[in-house]
Design a protein around this motif. Structure first.
Motif, PDB file in Angstrom:
ATOM      1  N   LEU A 208       0.828  -1.201   0.000  1.00 24.55           N
ATOM      2  CA  LEU A 208       0.000   0.000   0.000  1.00 24.55           C
ATOM      3  C   LEU A 208       0.867   1.257   0.000  1.00 24.55           C
ATOM      4  CD1 LEU A 208      -2.946   0.953   0.054  1.00 24.55           C
ATOM      5  CD2 LEU A 208      -2.787   0.969   2.552  1.00 24.55           C
ATOM      6  N   TYR A 209       1.969   1.238   0.769  1.00 21.58           N
ATOM      7  CA  TYR A 209       2.921   2.345   0.798  1.00 21.58           C
ATOM      8  C   TYR A 209       4.203   1.912   0.103  1.00 21.58           C
ATOM      9  CZ  TYR A 209       0.246   4.539   4.656  1.00 21.58           C
ATOM     10  OH  TYR A 209      -0.705   5.104   5.451  1.00 21.58           O
ATOM     11  N   GLN A 210       4.897   2.858  -0.482  1.00 25.60           N
ATOM     12  CA  GLN A 210       6.193   2.603  -1.097  1.00 25.60           C
ATOM     13  C   GLN A 210       7.283   3.105  -0.150  1.00 25.60           C
ATOM     14  OE1 GLN A 210       6.377   1.019  -4.257  1.00 25.60           O
ATOM     15  NE2 GLN A 210       4.239   0.761  -3.686  1.00 25.60           N
ATOM     16  N   ALA A 211       8.213   2.251   0.203  1.00 29.41           N
ATOM     17  CA  ALA A 211       9.328   2.660   1.066  1.00 29.41           C
ATOM     18  C   ALA A 211      10.253   3.583   0.284  1.00 29.41           C
ATOM     19  CB  ALA A 211      10.097   1.441   1.560  1.00 29.41           C
ATOM     20  N   ASN A 212      10.867   4.527   0.998  1.00 28.00           N
ATOM     21  CA  ASN A 212      11.874   5.400   0.388  1.00 28.00           C
ATOM     22  C   ASN A 212      13.219   4.709   0.282  1.00 28.00           C
ATOM     23  OD1 ASN A 212      10.205   7.662   2.348  1.00 28.00           O
ATOM     24  ND2 ASN A 212      10.221   7.929   0.147  1.00 28.00           N
ATOM     25  N   GLY A 213      13.392   3.648   1.047  1.00 27.93           N
ATOM     26  CA  GLY A 213      14.647   2.917   1.009  1.00 27.93           C
ATOM     27  C   GLY A 213      14.480   1.545   1.626  1.00 27.93           C
ATOM     28  N   GLY A 214      15.424   0.667   1.325  1.00 27.63           N
ATOM     29  CA  GLY A 214      15.411  -0.673   1.888  1.00 27.63           C
ATOM     30  C   GLY A 214      14.984  -1.726   0.885  1.00 27.63           C
ATOM     31  N   ASP A 215      15.083  -2.977   1.313  1.00 26.56           N
ATOM     32  CA  ASP A 215      14.776  -4.120   0.453  1.00 26.56           C
ATOM     33  C   ASP A 215      13.852  -5.091   1.163  1.00 26.56           C
ATOM     34  OD1 ASP A 215      16.586  -3.388  -1.703  1.00 26.56           O
ATOM     35  OD2 ASP A 215      18.192  -3.893  -0.304  1.00 26.56           O
ATOM     36  N   ILE A 216      12.985  -5.743   0.370  1.00 26.75           N
ATOM     37  CA  ILE A 216      12.070  -6.752   0.888  1.00 26.75           C
ATOM     38  C   ILE A 216      12.279  -8.038   0.108  1.00 26.75           C
ATOM     39  CG2 ILE A 216       9.651  -7.383   1.254  1.00 26.75           C
ATOM     40  CD1 ILE A 216       9.049  -4.370   1.400  1.00 26.75           C
ATOM     41  N   TYR A 217      12.348  -9.154   0.852  1.00 27.34           N
ATOM     42  CA  TYR A 217      12.564 -10.469   0.251  1.00 27.34           C
ATOM     43  C   TYR A 217      11.473 -11.419   0.726  1.00 27.34           C
ATOM     44  CZ  TYR A 217      17.228  -8.567  -0.465  1.00 27.34           C
ATOM     45  OH  TYR A 217      18.277  -7.766  -0.833  1.00 27.34           O
ATOM     46  N   LEU A 218      10.958 -12.212  -0.177  1.00 29.05           N
ATOM     47  CA  LEU A 218      10.050 -13.298   0.154  1.00 29.05           C
ATOM     48  C   LEU A 218      10.721 -14.592  -0.263  1.00 29.05           C
ATOM     49  CD1 LEU A 218       6.576 -11.932  -1.017  1.00 29.05           C
ATOM     50  CD2 LEU A 218       7.532 -11.927   1.288  1.00 29.05           C
ATOM     51  N   TYR A 219      10.945 -15.467   0.697  1.00 30.50           N
ATOM     52  CA  TYR A 219      11.612 -16.751   0.438  1.00 30.50           C
ATOM     53  C   TYR A 219      12.942 -16.569  -0.286  1.00 30.50           C
ATOM     54  CZ  TYR A 219       7.100 -18.452   1.861  1.00 30.50           C
ATOM     55  OH  TYR A 219       5.961 -18.678   2.579  1.00 30.50           O
ATOM     56  N   GLY A 220      13.695 -15.540   0.106  1.00 36.47           N
ATOM     57  CA  GLY A 220      15.020 -15.306  -0.443  1.00 36.47           C
ATOM     58  C   GLY A 220      15.052 -14.560  -1.759  1.00 36.47           C
ATOM     59  N   GLU A 221      13.905 -14.232  -2.316  1.00 40.49           N
ATOM     60  CA  GLU A 221      13.854 -13.508  -3.586  1.00 40.49           C
ATOM     61  C   GLU A 221      13.424 -12.071  -3.350  1.00 40.49           C
ATOM     62  OE1 GLU A 221      11.651 -15.456  -6.702  1.00 40.49           O
ATOM     63  OE2 GLU A 221      12.212 -17.423  -5.917  1.00 40.49           O
ATOM     64  N   LYS A 222      14.197 -11.122  -3.875  1.00 40.79           N
ATOM     65  CA  LYS A 222      13.875  -9.711  -3.726  1.00 40.79           C
ATOM     66  C   LYS A 222      12.595  -9.403  -4.493  1.00 40.79           C
ATOM     67  CE  LYS A 222      15.765  -5.106  -4.137  1.00 40.79           C
ATOM     68  NZ  LYS A 222      16.935  -4.299  -4.471  1.00 40.79           N
ATOM     69  N   VAL A 223      11.704  -8.652  -3.857  1.00 42.27           N
ATOM     70  CA  VAL A 223      10.442  -8.270  -4.497  1.00 42.27           C
ATOM     71  C   VAL A 223      10.286  -6.751  -4.447  1.00 42.27           C
ATOM     72  CG1 VAL A 223       9.243 -10.449  -4.050  1.00 42.27           C
ATOM     73  CG2 VAL A 223       9.152  -8.633  -2.354  1.00 42.27           C
ATOM     74  N   GLU A 224       9.610  -6.229  -5.434  1.00 46.31           N
ATOM     75  CA  GLU A 224       9.284  -4.807  -5.492  1.00 46.31           C
ATOM     76  C   GLU A 224       7.810  -4.660  -5.159  1.00 46.31           C
ATOM     77  OE1 GLU A 224      11.467  -2.339  -6.036  1.00 46.31           O
ATOM     78  OE2 GLU A 224      13.082  -3.807  -6.247  1.00 46.31           O
ATOM     79  N   MET A 225       7.495  -3.822  -4.204  1.00 44.75           N
ATOM     80  CA  MET A 225       6.114  -3.624  -3.781  1.00 44.75           C
ATOM     81  C   MET A 225       5.500  -2.473  -4.562  1.00 44.75           C
ATOM     82  SD  MET A 225       5.999  -5.963  -1.788  1.00 44.75           S
ATOM     83  CE  MET A 225       7.061  -6.987  -0.858  1.00 44.75           C
ATOM     84  N   LYS A 226       4.827  -2.787  -5.644  1.00 44.59           N
ATOM     85  CA  LYS A 226       4.214  -1.758  -6.491  1.00 44.59           C
ATOM     86  C   LYS A 226       2.814  -1.388  -5.998  1.00 44.59           C
ATOM     87  CE  LYS A 226       7.558  -1.764  -9.513  1.00 44.59           C
ATOM     88  NZ  LYS A 226       8.554  -0.753  -9.465  1.00 44.59           N
ATOM     89  N   ASN A 227       2.042  -2.393  -5.589  1.00 35.71           N
ATOM     90  CA  ASN A 227       0.685  -2.172  -5.093  1.00 35.71           C
ATOM     91  C   ASN A 227       0.211  -3.469  -4.426  1.00 35.71           C
ATOM     92  OD1 ASN A 227      -0.749  -3.930  -7.058  1.00 35.71           O
ATOM     93  ND2 ASN A 227      -0.007  -2.430  -8.537  1.00 35.71           N
ATOM     94  N   PRO A 228      -0.925  -3.432  -3.746  1.00 40.17           N
ATOM     95  CA  PRO A 228      -1.392  -4.639  -3.044  1.00 40.17           C
ATOM     96  C   PRO A 228      -1.678  -5.835  -3.956  1.00 40.17           C
ATOM     97  CG  PRO A 228      -2.494  -2.700  -2.181  1.00 40.17           C
ATOM     98  CD  PRO A 228      -1.729  -2.259  -3.407  1.00 40.17           C
ATOM     99  N   MET A 229      -1.892  -5.638  -5.227  1.00 43.89           N
ATOM    100  CA  MET A 229      -2.240  -6.737  -6.128  1.00 43.89           C
ATOM    101  C   MET A 229      -1.075  -7.681  -6.415  1.00 43.89           C
ATOM    102  SD  MET A 229      -5.369  -6.297  -6.400  1.00 43.89           S
ATOM    103  CE  MET A 229      -5.700  -7.592  -7.555  1.00 43.89           C
ATOM    104  N   TRP A 230       0.167  -7.275  -6.165  1.00 42.81           N
ATOM    105  CA  TRP A 230       1.323  -8.132  -6.447  1.00 42.81           C
ATOM    106  C   TRP A 230       1.256  -9.438  -5.677  1.00 42.81           C
ATOM    107  CZ3 TRP A 230       4.598 -10.212  -2.937  1.00 42.81           C
ATOM    108  CH2 TRP A 230       4.562  -9.663  -1.660  1.00 42.81           C
ATOM    109  N   ARG A 231       0.558  -9.444  -4.526  1.00 42.46           N
ATOM    110  CA  ARG A 231       0.582 -10.601  -3.650  1.00 42.46           C
ATOM    111  C   ARG A 231      -0.349 -11.719  -4.062  1.00 42.46           C
ATOM    112  NH1 ARG A 231      -0.961 -10.323   0.738  1.00 42.46           N
ATOM    113  NH2 ARG A 231      -2.125  -8.457   1.018  1.00 42.46           N
ATOM    114  N   SER A 232      -1.257 -11.473  -4.960  1.00 39.95           N
ATOM    115  CA  SER A 232      -2.205 -12.521  -5.355  1.00 39.95           C
ATOM    116  C   SER A 232      -1.531 -13.836  -5.716  1.00 39.95           C
ATOM    117  CB  SER A 232      -3.082 -12.032  -6.503  1.00 39.95           C
ATOM    118  OG  SER A 232      -3.857 -10.948  -6.066  1.00 39.95           O
ATOM    119  N   PRO A 233      -0.499 -13.827  -6.581  1.00 39.03           N
ATOM    120  CA  PRO A 233       0.125 -15.106  -6.935  1.00 39.03           C
ATOM    121  C   PRO A 233       0.978 -15.720  -5.833  1.00 39.03           C
ATOM    122  CG  PRO A 233       0.845 -13.339  -8.423  1.00 39.03           C
ATOM    123  CD  PRO A 233      -0.015 -12.730  -7.371  1.00 39.03           C
TER     124      PRO A 233
END
Length: 99
Positions: free
Chosen positions: A57-82
């Motif tokens: 929902l919010y875009q970070a100004n900095g930092g990284d997010i990983y799911l199961y060791g893979e870096k992901v970009e959080m563009k919007n809430p819809m990315w999580r469906s798959p």
């Protein structure tokens, strides 16, 4: 902390500012697969802001997010469906379907 597939979620150096106010400043969160965590703090501590970044929902100004060791970009809430993950706001929980 090293990035790895042993972790369901990893958030490293997450920073977000609203104007000149730093709501989160280099926050670290590492959640191992199969573990249960609680994010606790006073009102205004940034708990919901952190989850809104993880949710997309919010875009970070900095930092990284990983799911199961893979870096992901959080563009919007819809990315999580798959990914099979969800955050239910009414009871403030985050869960991920096991991979």
């Amino acid at each position: 902390m090293e990035i790895g597939k042993d972790y369901a979620v990893q958030m490293h150096d997450i920073t977000i500012k609203f104007g000149s106010y730093a709501a989160l400043d280099r926050v670290q969160l590492d959640v191992k697969k199969g573990s249960i965590h609680a994010v606790l703090g006073e009102n205004g501590a940034g708990k919901t802001t952190l989850m809104n970044i993880l949710y997309g929902l919010y875009q970070a100004n900095g930092g990284d997010i990983y799911l199961y060791g893979e870096k992901v970009e959080m563009k919007n809430p819809m990315w999580r469906s798959p990914t099979g993950s969800a955050w239910c706001i009414s009871i403030s929980c985050w869960w991920t379907i096991s991979r």
